[in-house]
Write a protein that holds these residues in place. Structure first.
Motif, PDB file in Angstrom:
ATOM      1  N   UNK A 191      48.458  59.219  27.335  1.00  0.00           N
ATOM      2  CA  UNK A 191      47.905  59.676  28.604  1.00  0.00           C
ATOM      3  C   UNK A 191      48.328  58.732  29.723  1.00  0.00           C
ATOM      4  N   UNK A 192      48.947  59.310  30.765  1.00  0.00           N
ATOM      5  CA  UNK A 192      49.201  58.651  32.055  1.00  0.00           C
ATOM      6  C   UNK A 192      50.282  57.567  32.022  1.00  0.00           C
ATOM      7  N   UNK A 193      50.377  56.793  30.953  1.00  0.00           N
ATOM      8  CA  UNK A 193      51.342  55.695  30.905  1.00  0.00           C
ATOM      9  C   UNK A 193      52.726  56.258  30.616  1.00  0.00           C
ATOM     10  N   UNK A 194      53.687  56.052  31.517  1.00  0.00           N
ATOM     11  CA  UNK A 194      55.009  56.614  31.261  1.00  0.00           C
ATOM     12  C   UNK A 194      56.140  55.595  31.310  1.00  0.00           C
ATOM     13  N   UNK A 195      55.847  54.314  31.499  1.00  0.00           N
ATOM     14  CA  UNK A 195      56.908  53.305  31.423  1.00  0.00           C
ATOM     15  C   UNK A 195      56.299  51.912  31.377  1.00  0.00           C
ATOM     16  N   UNK A 196      57.015  51.013  30.728  1.00  0.00           N
ATOM     17  CA  UNK A 196      56.690  49.581  30.713  1.00  0.00           C
ATOM     18  C   UNK A 196      57.973  48.831  31.051  1.00  0.00           C
ATOM     19  N   UNK A 197      57.906  47.930  32.029  1.00  0.00           N
ATOM     20  CA  UNK A 197      59.071  47.122  32.392  1.00  0.00           C
ATOM     21  C   UNK A 197      58.709  45.646  32.267  1.00  0.00           C
ATOM     22  N   UNK A 198      59.731  44.785  32.349  1.00  0.00           N
ATOM     23  CA  UNK A 198      59.492  43.350  32.213  1.00  0.00           C
ATOM     24  C   UNK A 198      60.678  42.575  32.771  1.00  0.00           C
ATOM     25  N   UNK A 199      60.421  41.321  33.092  1.00  0.00           N
ATOM     26  CA  UNK A 199      61.505  40.385  33.344  1.00  0.00           C
ATOM     27  C   UNK A 199      62.167  40.097  32.005  1.00  0.00           C
ATOM     28  N   UNK A 200      63.488  40.250  31.939  1.00  0.00           N
ATOM     29  CA  UNK A 200      64.146  40.177  30.641  1.00  0.00           C
ATOM     30  C   UNK A 200      65.565  39.653  30.791  1.00  0.00           C
ATOM     31  N   UNK A 201      66.055  39.047  29.715  1.00  0.00           N
ATOM     32  CA  UNK A 201      67.452  38.630  29.676  1.00  0.00           C
ATOM     33  C   UNK A 201      68.383  39.797  29.353  1.00  0.00           C
ATOM     34  N   UNK A 202      67.828  40.938  28.929  1.00  0.00           N
ATOM     35  CA  UNK A 202      68.661  42.120  28.693  1.00  0.00           C
ATOM     36  C   UNK A 202      69.408  42.471  29.971  1.00  0.00           C
ATOM     37  N   UNK A 203      70.656  42.907  29.820  1.00  0.00           N
ATOM     38  CA  UNK A 203      71.484  43.114  31.005  1.00  0.00           C
ATOM     39  C   UNK A 203      71.324  44.484  31.631  1.00  0.00           C
ATOM     40  N   UNK A 204      70.402  45.280  31.121  1.00  0.00           N
ATOM     41  CA  UNK A 204      70.145  46.584  31.712  1.00  0.00           C
ATOM     42  C   UNK A 204      69.437  47.494  30.742  1.00  0.00           C
ATOM     43  N   UNK A 205      69.250  48.743  31.175  1.00  0.00           N
ATOM     44  CA  UNK A 205      68.508  49.740  30.405  1.00  0.00           C
ATOM     45  C   UNK A 205      69.339  51.002  30.252  1.00  0.00           C
ATOM     46  N   UNK A 206      69.342  51.560  29.049  1.00  0.00           N
ATOM     47  CA  UNK A 206      69.886  52.888  28.788  1.00  0.00           C
ATOM     48  C   UNK A 206      68.706  53.856  28.780  1.00  0.00           C
ATOM     49  N   UNK A 207      68.761  54.904  29.583  1.00  0.00           N
ATOM     50  CA  UNK A 207      67.737  55.944  29.541  1.00  0.00           C
ATOM     51  C   UNK A 207      68.302  57.157  28.816  1.00  0.00           C
ATOM     52  N   UNK A 208      67.655  57.567  27.728  1.00  0.00           N
ATOM     53  CA  UNK A 208      68.048  58.760  26.991  1.00  0.00           C
ATOM     54  C   UNK A 208      67.284  59.957  27.564  1.00  0.00           C
ATOM     55  N   UNK A 209      67.985  60.806  28.287  1.00  0.00           N
ATOM     56  CA  UNK A 209      67.390  61.981  28.926  1.00  0.00           C
ATOM     57  C   UNK A 209      67.628  63.178  28.020  1.00  0.00           C
ATOM     58  N   UNK A 210      66.536  63.755  27.502  1.00  0.00           N
ATOM     59  CA  UNK A 210      66.734  64.811  26.525  1.00  0.00           C
ATOM     60  C   UNK A 210      65.507  65.655  26.277  1.00  0.00           C
TER      61      UNK A 210
END
Length: 419
Positions: A191-210
Motif C-alpha cells: 500500500x502506497x509505498x512505490x519506491x525506496x532510494x538511497x545514497x549509494x556507490x552504485x553507478x545508477x539504476x536500471x528500471x524494468x518497465x513491464x
C-alpha cells in the motif's frame, strides 16, 4: 495476464493539520547528502477501497547497498491521501513483522510526521539514517486511516517476495519493533509505498518497465523473478560497476494507450506505459537505463479491448524510447515472448512483426531477444515447456534463464556477458 482483486474495508477519520503536497518535485539524483539511486520499486496499479484504522507494514527487498534512505509514497487517483505517521526499519526475518532491534526510524516529510498527498501526486520522505546492503528487506510502516488505498497487488514470486502486514488493532503502530501489533504476511500486496532510494556507490539504476512477466506472476517452482536474477548478477560485479534494479512491472499493463483488456475501470493494472513513464521511470533517482518488456497484453487483447495491431504497439514503443532518450537515459528493448497463438494467426503475425521491428529498427540502444531465449525449438509459437508456467508466463526456471541471458554489456559493462 491479470487475476484481479478485492479491497479493504473503510472508515472515516478526523483530519489532522499536516503539510499538503500539491505537486511535489521529482527526486534529484544529486541531493546535498550525496547522489541517490533507486534501490527498489513497487509501481502502483490503482486505487482499491479505503484504509481501515490500522497500520500497514510494507516489506520490499533492496537491490544495492546504501544509506540515507528515502521512501516515496504515492496517491494514484481518487481523493486526498492523509498519512498520519510513517516509519522505516529492517525486517528481522523473512515472513515476520518484527524489525531488527533499534532499526525503526520515524519517517518525516518536510520535517513533519504527517503529510497529505493530492490525487495523482507523490512525496519523498526526508532522508532516514539507516544503512542497507543488497538483499535486505526494508519495512515501511504507514498509518493512514480512512485514506484511499493505492496499491500494488499481484500473485507474488516465491522468493524475494514483496508484501505487507496489517495491524490487528486501531491506532499508530509504526514504531512497533516487536511486530506484536501485526497479523500474518500478505505476500504481493503493498500500500502506497512505490519506491525506496538511497545514497549509494552504485553507478545508477536500471528500471524494468513491464507487465506481469516483469511483475513476477507465474514465477513458481522455487526461484526469484528475472529482475532479481539480474540484480544478483550486478551485485557480484566489482563495486564501481554495480547498478541497482527497480522493478516497475504491473500485471495486466499495456504498452500502448488503450482501454485495459481486463478491467473496464482501468484500476487493475496501472495506467498504460506511456502514461506512467514519468511516475514510474523518469522521476526516479539515479536512473541510467530502462529495460522495456511489454506488448503481450496489447497483442493478446481481452474482454474489454481487442487485440492491438502491430502499428499501435510499435508506435507506443517508439514514443517511450524517444522520451527516455530526451531525458538523457538509455533504453534496452526486449522481444515479446511466445503466447500460444497458432502459427499464421493474426495475433502471431502481429507478435512476429513487432519483434522484427524491435530487432531491426535501431530504436533501442540495445536489444535482448527474450523470444529466442525461451521459445520451443520445435514450435516457436510457445515457450519451451520446462520453462513455462502458462501460455503467457515463464515459471521460476524460465525467469532464471531470462535473468541470466541478459548480456551485461547492454548496461555498459564490457567483458561481463551472460552467466
Amino acid at each position: 495476464m491479470r487475476r484481479v482483486r478485492r479491497s479493504a474495508a473503510g472508515c472515516a477519520v478526523t483530519a489532522l493539520l499536516v503539510a499538503v503536497v500539491v505537486a511535489p518535485a521529482p527526486a534529484d539524483a544529486s541531493l546535498p547528502w550525496g547522489p541517490q539511486v533507486t534501490l527498489t520499486e513497487s509501481a502502483l496499479g490503482g486505487v482499491h477501497g479505503t484504509s481501515p484504522d490500522a497500520t500497514v507494514r510494507n516489506v520490499l527487498a533492496v537491490t544495492a547497498a546504501g544509506d540515507n534512505l528515502r521512501v516515496r509514497l504515492s496517491n494514484p487517483s481518487g481523493t486526498a491521501l492523509t498519512v498520519r505517521a510513517a516509519s522505516v526499519g529492517l525486517q528481522a526475518t523473512a515472513g515476520s513483522p518484527a524489525l531488527e532491534r533499534r532499526s525503526a526510524r520515524p519517517a518525516t516529510f518536510g520535517y513533519r510526521r504527517g503529510v497529505t498527498i493530492a490525487p495523482g501526486a507523490s512525496v519523498w520522505s526526508d532522508p532516514v539514517r539507516l544503512r542497507v546492503k543488497a538483499g535486505d528487506h526494508v519495512a515501511v510502516s504507514v498509518y493512514a486511516p480512512g485514506a484511499p488505498v493505492g496499491d500494488h497487488d499481484f500473485p507474488p514470486p516465491e522468493t524475494h517476495t514483496p508484501g505487507s502486514f496489517l495491524s490487528s488493532g486501531p491506532g499508530d503502530a509504526t514504531g512497533d519493533e516487536s511486530g506484536g501489533a501485526f497479523g500474518t504476511f500478505r505476500p504481493g500486496t503493498l500500500w502506497w509505498v512505490d519506491a525506496v532510494s538511497a545514497t549509494s556507490l552504485a553507478r545508477g539504476t536500471i528500471v524494468a518497465l513491464g507487465d506481469s512477466i516483469t511483475d513476477g506472476y507465474g514465477a513458481v517452482g522455487g526461484g526469484p523473478r528475472w529482475t532479481d536474477v539480474l540484480a544478483g548478477r550486478l551485485e557480484a560485479q566489482p563495486p564501481h560497476r554495480r547498478l541497482s534494479v527497480a522493478n516497475a512491472g504491473i500485471s495486466g499493463n499495456t504498452v500502448s494507450v488503450q482501454p485495459n483488456p481486463y478491467d473496464p475501470t482501468n484500476q487493475c493494472c496501472g495506467p498504460p506505459a506511456p502514461q506512467r513513464l514519468d511516475r514510474d521511470v523518469l522521476s526516479l533517482p539515479g536512473v541510467t537505463y530502462v529495460f522495456l518488456l511489454e506488448g503481450t497484453n496489447d497483442i493478446g487483447g481481452g474482454q474489454y479491448a481487442p487485440p492491438a495491431p502491430a502499428e499501435q504497439v510499435i508506435g507506443a514503443m517508439r514514443e517511450i524510447a524517444a522520451r527516455v532518450h530526451r531525458a538523457g537515459k538509455k533504453i534496452v528493448g526486449a522481444t515479446v515472448l511466445p503466447m500460444c497463438n497458432a502459427a499464421g494467426s493474426d495475433r502471431e503475425a502481429t507478435r512476429l512483426r513487432v519483434n522484427e521491428w524491435i530487432r531491426t529498427s535501431r530504436t533501442f540502444d540495445a536489444v535482448v531477444d527474450f523470444d529466442a531465449v525461451l521459445r520451443d525449438p520445435k514450435d516457436p509459437t510457445v515457450m519451451y515447456e520446462p520453462w513455462r508456467n502458462d501460455c503467457y508466463h515463464p515459471n521460476a526456471a524460465g525467469d532464471r534463464i531470462l535473468g541470466n541471458s541478459i548480456p551485461l554489456e547492454v548496461f555498459g559493462l564490457p567483458g561481463y556477458g551472460r552467466n
